[in-house]
Design an enzyme around this catalytic site. Structure first.
Site: not given
Length: 423
Positions: A171, A173-175, A178
């Site tokens: 994932s 985009g999430d990381s 973050g």
């Protein structure tokens, strides 16, 4: 530790917000993770599950955090979180915009009690704008940022995608969001510190507004400026990258009669002097000279160059290619599986993969064990950022935090648990 003494109240779940919490916690921040009783963060049961039914991934992203089980759906639970927030430096969340406000936990609700409280807010499209209320998972935001369009294999006629775009099997985009959230939080802490140093009458906590789409846009290099100035719409490029030659994945012989498909190495020979060394190593001096001297020349002859390199690598094993390139001073690497990454001598030498102890037999019902996970990056000289503990069991620190931070007595905690407010 650089962030010792900083308290972060992590209200988010899954990946983007918790990954930011992981990064801050690795460098000393006190992370109090609020989770719903009984079920906890959904990531606890994503993908592979360990002997105790918990995802090893959660043990990694939850490292150094205190798990406090409080039901935010209930007014009494929100009141407990409000009291914790008043004693915190940062609230970290990745809910749909407006959720904290609905719960009475937004900046306007909490700044009267703690004006210096920083709000780090991660969402698909940001806190403002016509799309702010849309649900935004990383996969969708990667597509909306243009990132997915340039990943895949091109149609030879149009240069556009041939078939569906290729998704990295993480994932991303999430990381990436973050990372932006952790960076933004540190900037907000620095700004607050400077306010206090300047003897400002009141240090005001900033809101860090992180959009997954915008975080991915930040990775898009020259795609937008090139479109603006030259009208170029960059498309997918398979295993190479548009406009830089040569850098690609090249096939090798398997070195085994049981190998049914080629193995690959990645060679980056796009520096001008590196390119000359590469051509010398593969015995193609005919591809050295003024017509190949700089990158813009090589782009015009990409097919010829790539064919020559592939012809050479395909007759050799990955080890033979790596040895030859290392001797020539040409960047090269095998395409490794996770098994090979864990066993890699460079990663072992730098403690890039570490073993972290999980739980104890009394709390989990199982003998304690360890789980391998990524180390702490970046490495800071003189800073011991080894994880203190793996992601804890759900609610492991509830009593400790409510007793030490909110000064609740045993009977009050017992009643809250009986009423389903805490877990």
């Amino acid at each position: 530790m650089p962030l010792s003494g900083i308290r972060v109240l992590e209200l988010g779940q899954l990946i983007a917000g918790p990954f930011a919490g992981q990064l801050l916690g690795q460098f000393g921040a006190d992370i109090i993770k609020i989770e719903p009783p009984k079920v906890g963060d959904p990531l606890r049961v994503w993908r592979e599950l360990d002997v105790d039914g918990t995802s090893p991934w959660f043990r990694s992203i939850g490292r150094n955090k205190k798990s406090v089980a409080i039901d935010l759906r209930k007014p009494e639970g929100r009141e407990l979180v409000k009291k914790l927030a008043i004693k915190s430096d940062v609230i970290l969340e990745n809910f749909k915009p407006g959720t904290l406000e609905k719960w009475g936990l937004g900046p306007a609700d909490l700044h009267p009690y703690n004006p210096s409280l920083i709000f780090t807010r991660v969402s698909g499209y940001g806190q403002t704008g016509p799309w702010s209320q849309r649900p935004g998972y990383a996969s969708v935001c990667e597509a909306e940022s243009g990132f997915r369009y340039i990943n895949g294999f091109p149609d030879p006629q149009t240069g556009k995608l041939s078939g569906p775009p290729v998704r990295p099997n993480i994932s991303l985009g999430d990381s990436v969001a973050g990372l932006h959230a952790a960076f933004g939080t540190v900037l907000a802490l620095l700004a607050r510190q400077r306010q206090r140093s300047s003897k400002s009458p009141q240090a005001t906590g900033k809101t860090v507004d992180v959009s997954i789409v915008e975080s991915m846009l930040n990775l898009m290099e020259g795609v937008i400026p090139e479109y603006d100035r030259k009208g170029k719409i960059r498309g997918p490029s398979g295993s190479s990258v548009t406009g830089i030659v040569p850098t690609n994945a090249y096939p090798c012989s398997g070195g085994s009669t049981t190998q049914s498909s080629p193995e690959y190495v990645v060679i980056g020979g796009n520096g001008d002097t590196i390119y000359n060394r590469l051509m010398t190593a593969i015995e193609r001096p005919d591809l050295i000279g003024p017509e190949y001297q700089q990158n813009q020349h090589r782009v015009m002859k990409q097919e010829e160059i790539e064919t020559a390199i592939s012809a050479w690598t395909s007759q050799r094993t990955p080890d033979e290619v790596v040895d030859a390139m290392n001797k020539a001073g040409v960047p090269v690497g095998k395409v490794l599986s996770v098994e090979e990454v864990v066993d890699n001598e460079q990663n072992q030498a730098r403690s890039a993969i570490i073993d972290v102890r999980v739980g104890d037999s009394e709390s989990s019902g199982h003998h304690a064990w360890s789980v391998k996970m990524q180390g702490t990056f970046p490495v800071l000289d003189g800073v011991d950022s080894t994880p203190k503990w793996a992601g804890p069991n759900l609610g492991y620190h509830t009593d400790q935090v409510l007793t030490e931070d909110l000064h609740l007595d045993h009977e009050k905690i017992k009643q809250l648990r009986k009423d389903g407010i805490i877990g």
